[in-house]
Design a protein around this motif. Structure first.
Motif, PDB file in Angstrom:
ATOM      1  N   VAL A 103       5.235 149.917  53.565  1.00  0.00           N
ATOM      2  CA  VAL A 103       5.847 151.247  53.670  1.00  0.00           C
ATOM      3  C   VAL A 103       6.746 151.304  54.907  1.00  0.00           C
ATOM      4  CG1 VAL A 103       5.381 153.700  54.095  1.00  0.00           C
ATOM      5  CG2 VAL A 103       4.030 152.453  52.405  1.00  0.00           C
ATOM      6  N   LEU A 104       6.236 150.783  56.009  1.00  0.00           N
ATOM      7  CA  LEU A 104       7.002 150.786  57.255  1.00  0.00           C
ATOM      8  C   LEU A 104       8.279 149.958  57.109  1.00  0.00           C
ATOM      9  CD1 LEU A 104       7.033 151.784  60.175  1.00  0.00           C
ATOM     10  CD2 LEU A 104       5.732 149.754  60.806  1.00  0.00           C
ATOM     11  N   ALA A 105       8.157 148.779  56.514  1.00  0.00           N
ATOM     12  CA  ALA A 105       9.329 147.915  56.331  1.00  0.00           C
ATOM     13  C   ALA A 105      10.372 148.578  55.429  1.00  0.00           C
ATOM     14  CB  ALA A 105       8.904 146.570  55.745  1.00  0.00           C
ATOM     15  N   ILE A 106       9.909 149.220  54.367  1.00  0.00           N
ATOM     16  CA  ILE A 106      10.838 149.914  53.465  1.00  0.00           C
ATOM     17  C   ILE A 106      11.511 151.062  54.206  1.00  0.00           C
ATOM     18  CG2 ILE A 106      10.939 151.443  51.445  1.00  0.00           C
ATOM     19  CD1 ILE A 106       8.911 149.523  50.122  1.00  0.00           C
ATOM     20  N   GLY A 107      10.721 151.805  54.971  1.00  0.00           N
ATOM     21  CA  GLY A 107      11.279 152.910  55.734  1.00  0.00           C
ATOM     22  C   GLY A 107      12.285 152.465  56.782  1.00  0.00           C
ATOM     23  N   LEU A 108      12.131 151.240  57.267  1.00  0.00           N
ATOM     24  CA  LEU A 108      13.012 150.738  58.333  1.00  0.00           C
ATOM     25  C   LEU A 108      14.204 149.932  57.824  1.00  0.00           C
ATOM     26  CD1 LEU A 108      10.358 149.708  61.011  1.00  0.00           C
ATOM     27  CD2 LEU A 108      11.749 151.795  60.899  1.00  0.00           C
ATOM     28  N   GLY A 109      14.353 149.816  56.504  1.00  0.00           N
ATOM     29  CA  GLY A 109      15.566 149.158  56.075  1.00  0.00           C
ATOM     30  C   GLY A 109      15.559 148.358  54.796  1.00  0.00           C
ATOM     31  N   MET A 110      14.405 148.187  54.158  1.00  0.00           N
ATOM     32  CA  MET A 110      14.401 147.415  52.922  1.00  0.00           C
ATOM     33  C   MET A 110      15.246 148.081  51.846  1.00  0.00           C
ATOM     34  SD  MET A 110      12.809 144.560  53.166  1.00  0.00           S
ATOM     35  CE  MET A 110      12.462 144.102  51.483  1.00  0.00           C
TER      36      MET A 110
ATOM     37  N   SER B 183      13.410 162.533  56.256  1.00  0.00           N
ATOM     38  CA  SER B 183      14.598 163.374  56.314  1.00  0.00           C
ATOM     39  C   SER B 183      15.661 162.653  57.122  1.00  0.00           C
ATOM     40  CB  SER B 183      14.252 164.712  56.984  1.00  0.00           C
ATOM     41  OG  SER B 183      15.428 165.410  57.314  1.00  0.00           O
ATOM     42  N   MET B 184      16.887 162.732  56.659  1.00  0.00           N
ATOM     43  CA  MET B 184      17.986 162.080  57.373  1.00  0.00           C
ATOM     44  C   MET B 184      18.380 162.857  58.633  1.00  0.00           C
ATOM     45  SD  MET B 184      18.202 159.426  55.671  1.00  0.00           S
ATOM     46  CE  MET B 184      19.567 158.614  56.470  1.00  0.00           C
ATOM     47  N   GLN B 185      17.808 164.054  58.823  1.00  0.00           N
ATOM     48  CA  GLN B 185      18.093 164.850  60.016  1.00  0.00           C
ATOM     49  C   GLN B 185      17.311 164.364  61.240  1.00  0.00           C
ATOM     50  OE1 GLN B 185      17.889 166.555  56.895  1.00  0.00           O
ATOM     51  NE2 GLN B 185      20.123 166.514  57.034  1.00  0.00           N
ATOM     52  N   SER B 186      16.346 163.487  61.023  1.00  0.00           N
ATOM     53  CA  SER B 186      15.543 162.943  62.125  1.00  0.00           C
ATOM     54  C   SER B 186      15.594 161.425  62.086  1.00  0.00           C
ATOM     55  CB  SER B 186      14.090 163.407  62.009  1.00  0.00           C
ATOM     56  OG  SER B 186      14.013 164.812  62.010  1.00  0.00           O
ATOM     57  N   ALA B 187      15.188 160.810  63.195  1.00  0.00           N
ATOM     58  CA  ALA B 187      15.141 159.343  63.258  1.00  0.00           C
ATOM     59  C   ALA B 187      14.148 158.820  62.220  1.00  0.00           C
ATOM     60  CB  ALA B 187      14.740 158.899  64.657  1.00  0.00           C
ATOM     61  N   LEU B 188      14.554 157.795  61.470  1.00  0.00           N
ATOM     62  CA  LEU B 188      13.717 157.264  60.386  1.00  0.00           C
ATOM     63  C   LEU B 188      12.495 156.503  60.889  1.00  0.00           C
ATOM     64  CD1 LEU B 188      15.980 155.986  57.481  1.00  0.00           C
ATOM     65  CD2 LEU B 188      14.135 157.631  57.370  1.00  0.00           C
ATOM     66  N   ALA B 189      12.609 155.785  61.994  1.00  0.00           N
ATOM     67  CA  ALA B 189      11.505 154.943  62.465  1.00  0.00           C
ATOM     68  C   ALA B 189      10.226 155.734  62.715  1.00  0.00           C
ATOM     69  CB  ALA B 189      11.921 154.170  63.712  1.00  0.00           C
ATOM     70  N   PRO B 190      10.240 156.857  63.451  1.00  0.00           N
ATOM     71  CA  PRO B 190       8.995 157.606  63.654  1.00  0.00           C
ATOM     72  C   PRO B 190       8.443 158.198  62.356  1.00  0.00           C
ATOM     73  CG  PRO B 190      10.692 158.349  65.205  1.00  0.00           C
ATOM     74  CD  PRO B 190      11.337 157.401  64.245  1.00  0.00           C
ATOM     75  N   GLN B 191       9.345 158.601  61.466  1.00  0.00           N
ATOM     76  CA  GLN B 191       8.893 159.145  60.184  1.00  0.00           C
ATOM     77  C   GLN B 191       8.198 158.072  59.347  1.00  0.00           C
ATOM     78  OE1 GLN B 191      11.772 162.047  58.205  1.00  0.00           O
ATOM     79  NE2 GLN B 191      13.130 161.009  59.659  1.00  0.00           N
ATOM     80  N   ALA B 192       8.798 156.884  59.292  1.00  0.00           N
ATOM     81  CA  ALA B 192       8.210 155.778  58.534  1.00  0.00           C
ATOM     82  C   ALA B 192       6.866 155.369  59.130  1.00  0.00           C
ATOM     83  CB  ALA B 192       9.164 154.587  58.501  1.00  0.00           C
ATOM     84  N   LEU B 193       6.783 155.368  60.452  1.00  0.00           N
ATOM     85  CA  LEU B 193       5.522 155.028  61.117  1.00  0.00           C
ATOM     86  C   LEU B 193       4.440 156.052  60.790  1.00  0.00           C
ATOM     87  CD1 LEU B 193       3.996 153.145  63.024  1.00  0.00           C
ATOM     88  CD2 LEU B 193       4.851 154.520  64.936  1.00  0.00           C
ATOM     89  N   THR B 194       4.784 157.314  60.784  1.00  0.00           N
ATOM     90  CA  THR B 194       3.822 158.369  60.437  1.00  0.00           C
ATOM     91  C   THR B 194       3.309 158.181  59.016  1.00  0.00           C
ATOM     92  OG1 THR B 194       4.865 159.947  61.938  1.00  0.00           O
ATOM     93  CG2 THR B 194       3.508 160.866  60.173  1.00  0.00           C
TER      94      THR B 194
END
Length: 197
Positions: free
Chosen positions: A52-59, A132-143
């Motif tokens: 999930v984290l990898a997908i959220g960060l760019g897969m 959401s594209m209004q916030s940084a993706l990395a913290p959202q993906a980590l959550t």
């Protein structure tokens, strides 16, 4: 807090329902018991949130740029799951006194997430729905990944313990063999939609 609850509900509803991971975990509980199946359980519970984290960060960007990569992973997944179904169906029970395959290791179970169609649907769905594209993706993906990890353990334990309970009912080699063949068929059925698309 509402977002975390929503992610947790999604993680629970998708993690507790039957799918390749849960079928294989239950089968491992029947054939190998709880202690020997712990690496398999940990591989799922840590491997999937990592995915999930990898997908959220760019897969997703990688698959958009190289769509054929997704197709390759898809067919590798189908082949590997058919191979696992064969191993499950051909596994002899402890009651038969024959040697049998070992349970999946931590690395095997974690790597399996990358070829598991249900895992892809869950991971892509979670990232698409809860970011959401209004916030940084990395913290959202980590959550999202941390919530999935928290929810994954109780869901996986339910299936593993269910396998242990079934083991007590399967007191003959014939019944264990029939169970293994049934689980292998269910695993194949679980990938039919992927094969048809």
């Amino acid at each position: 807090m509402e977002l975390i609850l929503a992610i947790a509900l999604f993680a629970f509803s998708s993690g507790i329902t039957p799918g390749p991971n849960n079928i294989m975990l239950m089968t491992s509980g029947v054939n190998f018991g709880i202690k020997s199946s712990v690496p398999h359980l940990l591989g799922i519970c840590i491997g999937f949130p990592s995915m999930v984290l990898a997908i959220g960060l760019g897969m997703t960007a990688l698959f958009t740029a190289f769509p054929e990569l997704h197709t390759v992973i898809r067919y590798l997944g189908i082949g590997y799951m058919l191979y696992l179904a064969y191993l499950i169906a051909s596994a002899s029970s402890q009651l038969e006194g024959k040697t049998k395959p070992k349970p999946l290791s931590f690395i095997q179970a974690a790597a399996f997430q990358w070829v598991n169609p249900k895992a892809w649907v869950m991971a892509l769905g979670a990232v698409a729905t809860f970011t959401s594209m209004q916030s940084a993706l990395a913290p959202q993906a980590l959550t999202i990944a941390l919530v999935f990890m928290t929810v994954a353990f109780p869901c996986a334990l339910v299936w593993l313990y269910f396998g242990l309970l079934l083991k007590k009912l399967l007191q003959s080699a014939k019944h264990q063999r029939l169970f293994n063949i049934t689980m292998a068929l269910l695993l194949v059925i679980s990938i039919l939609p992927m094969m048809a698309s």
